[in-house]
Design a protein around this motif. Structure first.
Motif, PDB file in Angstrom:
ATOM      1  N   LYS A   2       0.842  -1.185   0.000  1.00 37.99           N
ATOM      2  CA  LYS A   2       0.000   0.000   0.000  1.00 37.99           C
ATOM      3  C   LYS A   2       0.883   1.243   0.000  1.00 37.99           C
ATOM      4  O   LYS A   2       1.821   1.340   0.764  1.00 37.99           O
ATOM      5  N   THR A   3       0.559   2.182  -0.874  1.00 37.28           N
ATOM      6  CA  THR A   3       1.333   3.416  -0.937  1.00 37.28           C
ATOM      7  C   THR A   3       0.511   4.571  -0.385  1.00 37.28           C
ATOM      8  O   THR A   3      -0.714   4.518  -0.354  1.00 37.28           O
ATOM      9  N   THR A   4       1.187   5.607   0.044  1.00 34.45           N
ATOM     10  CA  THR A   4       0.526   6.803   0.540  1.00 34.45           C
ATOM     11  C   THR A   4      -0.064   7.549  -0.651  1.00 34.45           C
ATOM     12  O   THR A   4       0.617   7.735  -1.652  1.00 34.45           O
ATOM     13  N   PRO A   5      -1.325   7.983  -0.531  1.00 33.82           N
ATOM     14  CA  PRO A   5      -1.915   8.718  -1.656  1.00 33.82           C
ATOM     15  C   PRO A   5      -1.163  10.019  -1.930  1.00 33.82           C
ATOM     16  O   PRO A   5      -0.648  10.654  -1.010  1.00 33.82           O
ATOM     17  N   SER A   6      -1.106  10.402  -3.195  1.00 33.36           N
ATOM     18  CA  SER A   6      -0.458  11.655  -3.569  1.00 33.36           C
ATOM     19  C   SER A   6      -1.277  12.819  -3.021  1.00 33.36           C
ATOM     20  O   SER A   6      -2.427  12.658  -2.606  1.00 33.36           O
ATOM     21  N   LEU A   7      -0.682  14.002  -3.039  1.00 30.26           N
ATOM     22  CA  LEU A   7      -1.394  15.192  -2.575  1.00 30.26           C
ATOM     23  C   LEU A   7      -2.682  15.373  -3.365  1.00 30.26           C
ATOM     24  O   LEU A   7      -3.749  15.601  -2.797  1.00 30.26           O
ATOM     25  N   ARG A   8      -2.601  15.249  -4.669  1.00 30.61           N
ATOM     26  CA  ARG A   8      -3.782  15.413  -5.521  1.00 30.61           C
ATOM     27  C   ARG A   8      -4.888  14.433  -5.115  1.00 30.61           C
ATOM     28  O   ARG A   8      -6.052  14.792  -5.032  1.00 30.61           O
ATOM     29  N   THR A  28       3.840  20.009  -0.016  1.00 31.08           N
ATOM     30  CA  THR A  28       3.923  18.671  -0.601  1.00 31.08           C
ATOM     31  C   THR A  28       5.243  17.980  -0.304  1.00 31.08           C
ATOM     32  O   THR A  28       5.362  16.790  -0.513  1.00 31.08           O
ATOM     33  N   ASP A  29       6.211  18.713   0.193  1.00 33.86           N
ATOM     34  CA  ASP A  29       7.545  18.177   0.443  1.00 33.86           C
ATOM     35  C   ASP A  29       7.623  17.651   1.878  1.00 33.86           C
ATOM     36  O   ASP A  29       7.635  18.422   2.827  1.00 33.86           O
ATOM     37  N   THR A  30       7.671  16.316   2.043  1.00 38.87           N
ATOM     38  CA  THR A  30       7.690  15.733   3.385  1.00 38.87           C
ATOM     39  C   THR A  30       8.963  16.081   4.149  1.00 38.87           C
ATOM     40  O   THR A  30       8.926  16.242   5.365  1.00 38.87           O
ATOM     41  N   THR A  31      10.069  16.227   3.438  1.00 38.69           N
ATOM     42  CA  THR A  31      11.315  16.612   4.105  1.00 38.69           C
ATOM     43  C   THR A  31      11.173  18.006   4.706  1.00 38.69           C
ATOM     44  O   THR A  31      11.592  18.253   5.841  1.00 38.69           O
ATOM     45  N   LEU A  32      10.563  18.910   3.962  1.00 37.72           N
ATOM     46  CA  LEU A  32      10.336  20.260   4.458  1.00 37.72           C
ATOM     47  C   LEU A  32       9.352  20.252   5.633  1.00 37.72           C
ATOM     48  O   LEU A  32       9.557  20.951   6.623  1.00 37.72           O
ATOM     49  N   ALA A  55      -4.013  19.422   3.190  1.00 41.81           N
ATOM     50  CA  ALA A  55      -4.115  17.970   3.013  1.00 41.81           C
ATOM     51  C   ALA A  55      -3.441  17.202   4.140  1.00 41.81           C
ATOM     52  O   ALA A  55      -3.389  15.982   4.122  1.00 41.81           O
ATOM     53  N   GLY A  56      -2.926  17.902   5.142  1.00 40.75           N
ATOM     54  CA  GLY A  56      -2.395  17.235   6.325  1.00 40.75           C
ATOM     55  C   GLY A  56      -0.925  16.877   6.317  1.00 40.75           C
ATOM     56  O   GLY A  56      -0.465  16.140   7.184  1.00 40.75           O
ATOM     57  N   ALA A  57      -0.155  17.397   5.371  1.00 33.74           N
ATOM     58  CA  ALA A  57       1.271  17.062   5.315  1.00 33.74           C
ATOM     59  C   ALA A  57       1.997  17.485   6.590  1.00 33.74           C
ATOM     60  O   ALA A  57       2.747  16.703   7.182  1.00 33.74           O
ATOM     61  N   LEU A  58       1.752  18.700   7.045  1.00 33.34           N
ATOM     62  CA  LEU A  58       2.388  19.190   8.269  1.00 33.34           C
ATOM     63  C   LEU A  58       1.729  18.566   9.503  1.00 33.34           C
ATOM     64  O   LEU A  58       2.404  18.232  10.471  1.00 33.34           O
ATOM     65  N   THR A  59       0.420  18.379   9.443  1.00 33.12           N
ATOM     66  CA  THR A  59      -0.338  17.803  10.560  1.00 33.12           C
ATOM     67  C   THR A  59       0.237  16.453  10.974  1.00 33.12           C
ATOM     68  O   THR A  59       0.353  16.154  12.164  1.00 33.12           O
TER      69      THR A  59
END
Length: 92
Positions: A2-8, A28-32, A55-59
């Protein structure tokens, strides 16, 4: 696997439509995202308040670092949160 869904895909799943007129930008940058949380100094004793979680990247990384995360997406509530003192002192 299972892969993580893209931002889109996450935006579609949660019914989020970016609005250029609102100046919306999505991280969108997980490293950032990891670096932002690290540099913020949030610890396991902290409650983090995120205004406009997108979309919850920072969350996601805040949740790994903080005791509790409050993610607020509504503009009226965000405005109230921005003008309400987090710590109120009490006179003796």
């Amino acid at each position: 696997m299972k892969t993580t869904p893209s931002l889109r895909e996450r935006l579609r799943i949660y019914g989020i439509t970016p609005r250029k007129s609102l100046g919306q930008n999505f991280l969108t940058d997980t490293t950032l995202a990891q670096r932002i949380v690290t540099l913020s100094g949030v610890t396991a004793q902290d409650v983090a308040i995120e205004i406009g979680p997108g979309a919850g990247a920072l969350t996601h990384y805040l949740a790994l670092a903080a005791r509790h995360v409050i993610a607020e997406k509504e503009a009226a509530a965000a405005s109230a949160a921005a003008t309400t003192p987090i710590v109120q002192s009490q006179a003796e």
